[in-house]
Design a protein around this motif. Structure first.
Motif, PDB file in Angstrom:
ATOM      1  N   THR A  89      16.691 -19.340  40.396  1.00 12.23           N
ATOM      2  CA  THR A  89      17.787 -19.788  39.537  1.00 12.23           C
ATOM      3  C   THR A  89      18.808 -18.681  39.339  1.00 12.23           C
ATOM      4  OG1 THR A  89      16.317 -21.326  38.384  1.00 12.23           O
ATOM      5  CG2 THR A  89      18.357 -20.720  37.264  1.00 12.23           C
ATOM      6  N   HIS A  90      18.335 -17.455  39.124  1.00 14.25           N
ATOM      7  CA  HIS A  90      19.249 -16.331  38.947  1.00 14.25           C
ATOM      8  C   HIS A  90      20.076 -16.098  40.206  1.00 14.25           C
ATOM      9  CE1 HIS A  90      19.884 -11.776  38.167  1.00 14.25           C
ATOM     10  NE2 HIS A  90      20.919 -12.481  37.783  1.00 14.25           N
ATOM     11  N   TRP A 141       7.974 -21.082  35.692  1.00 14.60           N
ATOM     12  CA  TRP A 141       8.425 -19.705  35.470  1.00 14.60           C
ATOM     13  C   TRP A 141       8.815 -19.034  36.781  1.00 14.60           C
ATOM     14  CZ3 TRP A 141       9.563 -19.303  30.698  1.00 14.60           C
ATOM     15  CH2 TRP A 141       8.748 -19.806  29.678  1.00 14.60           C
ATOM     16  N   ILE A 171       7.863 -15.110  28.187  1.00 16.65           N
ATOM     17  CA  ILE A 171       8.146 -15.406  29.589  1.00 16.65           C
ATOM     18  C   ILE A 171       7.252 -14.513  30.434  1.00 16.65           C
ATOM     19  CG2 ILE A 171       9.918 -15.523  31.372  1.00 16.65           C
ATOM     20  CD1 ILE A 171      12.013 -15.705  29.213  1.00 16.65           C
ATOM     21  N   ARG A 204      17.037 -26.996  37.373  1.00 17.66           N
ATOM     22  CA  ARG A 204      15.955 -26.094  37.802  1.00 17.66           C
ATOM     23  C   ARG A 204      14.635 -26.651  37.297  1.00 17.66           C
ATOM     24  NH1 ARG A 204      16.972 -26.102  32.763  1.00 17.66           N
ATOM     25  NH2 ARG A 204      16.730 -24.279  31.453  1.00 17.66           N
ATOM     26  N   THR A 243      15.503 -19.444  26.955  1.00 16.85           N
ATOM     27  CA  THR A 243      14.641 -18.903  28.006  1.00 16.85           C
ATOM     28  C   THR A 243      15.475 -18.358  29.156  1.00 16.85           C
ATOM     29  OG1 THR A 243      12.892 -20.455  27.428  1.00 16.85           O
ATOM     30  CG2 THR A 243      12.772 -19.439  29.600  1.00 16.85           C
ATOM     31  N   LEU A 244      16.482 -19.114  29.585  1.00 27.11           N
ATOM     32  CA  LEU A 244      17.348 -18.662  30.663  1.00 27.11           C
ATOM     33  C   LEU A 244      18.090 -17.393  30.260  1.00 27.11           C
ATOM     34  CD1 LEU A 244      18.692 -19.037  33.428  1.00 27.11           C
ATOM     35  CD2 LEU A 244      20.368 -20.537  32.312  1.00 27.11           C
ATOM     36  N   LEU A 264      12.542 -18.926  38.087  1.00 25.75           N
ATOM     37  CA  LEU A 264      13.626 -18.194  37.431  1.00 25.75           C
ATOM     38  C   LEU A 264      14.339 -17.252  38.389  1.00 25.75           C
ATOM     39  CD1 LEU A 264      12.033 -17.473  33.947  1.00 25.75           C
ATOM     40  CD2 LEU A 264      14.079 -18.840  34.393  1.00 25.75           C
ATOM     41  N   ALA A 310      15.729 -14.423  30.251  1.00 25.25           N
ATOM     42  CA  ALA A 310      15.410 -14.018  31.616  1.00 25.25           C
ATOM     43  C   ALA A 310      16.566 -13.255  32.241  1.00 25.25           C
ATOM     44  CB  ALA A 310      15.064 -15.242  32.457  1.00 25.25           C
TER      45      ALA A 310
END
Length: 274
Positions: A259-260, A253, A165, A249, A127-128, A256, A131
């Motif tokens: 997190t980025h 959703w 996502i 994290r 998922t990461l 994200l 994204a």
């Protein structure tokens, strides 16, 4: 010829997720893949001239150490399955025989370096990575990371998701019997220098916590593929000398984006390669 995971692969011309017609990385291992709907040979250990292993779905994989032949015994596999997950055990065994370290992990590129993402089966690695790919961050590998010296080798050009996502507009297609959504990745360099290690965790808010070399070494030693095969202690020490972080994290959703930004800030401050 197709290439991925440091392999020069014959017999998988129909697998479009593998790079075709590109110069293979120095030291690439030749592998010839075929399928046989026949009675498989009996199991054989990893340290023999050939390995025979029963896979989780009942198929059998036979690998020749010197010949580079890889044979799947059982019902025919479609091209999407050969790209992922069935090429992974071939890549792991061949590269471990070659003295390289492999991990169940993914990797993305930041400032020309490969950052390896490690975590359990539900830690959200894919998922990461998907994204990040949606933000045009190059993804080097999903599922298996192969380290050759101080470099990380590129894997198949795809990331498989269990669910979409929301809000990212990722183009996907159903694969693996429509149990996964596949994100197609653009081409990437066949190998890039290792930047460091990111260990995923779930938590209340995004946070990056630096790790010391001793902790990174202990985690890598515990997570390397096929630990029954010997590893070079010096090579593991060199891998563990690169920066390591715990990335926490939330399961949200909307987190994200944060997190980025956190990743970009922390990895930009990691400094140049030694």
């Amino acid at each position: 010829m197709r290439t991925a995971y440091g392999l020069c692969i014959e017999g998988l011309d129909e697998v479009t997720e593998l790079d075709a017609g590109v110069r293979a990385p120095v030291g690439s291992r030749p592998v010839s893949v075929r399928q046989r709907h026949a009675v498989p040979p009996p199991p054989a250990p990893l340290d023999a001239d050939r390995m025979v292993r029963v896979l989780t779905d009942g198929r059998t994989l036979e690998l020749g150490r010197a010949s580079g032949d890889a044979t799947f015994y059982g019902p025919p596999l479609a091209a999407d399955l050969l790209a992922h997950p069935y090429l992974a055990p071939v890549a792991v065994v061949v590269n471990r025989w070659a003295g390289r370290e492999t991990f169940h992990a993914g990797a993305f590129v930041h400032t020309g370096r490969a950052w390896v993402v490690l975590g359990g089966r539900t830690a959200g690695k894919s998922t990461l990575l998907a994204a990040l790919a949606a933000r045009e961050v190059p993804v080097l590998a999903d599922d298996v990371v192969v380290c050759a010296g101080g470099d990380v080798l590129a894997g198949p050009r795809c990331v498989d998701l269990r669910e979409p996502i929301p809000g990212f507009g990722l183009r996907t297609r159903g694969v693996r019997g429509d149990t996964r959504l596949r994100v197609t990745l653009p081409a990437v360099a066949p190998r890039l220098p290792l930047g460091g290690w990111i260990f995923l965790h779930w938590g209340a808010r995004p946070a990056m916590t630096p790790l010391g070399p001793a902790e990174v070494l202990a985690r890598l030693a515990a997570r390397r593929s096929l630990p029954e095969l010997p590893s070079d202690p010096g090579a593991l020490l060199a891998l563990a000398a690169r920066p390591g972080y715990d990335l926490t994290r939330p399961r949200d959703w909307a987190a994200l984006d944060a997190t980025h930004r956190l990743l970009d800030t922390a990895l930009s401050a990691a400094g140049p390669l030694p």
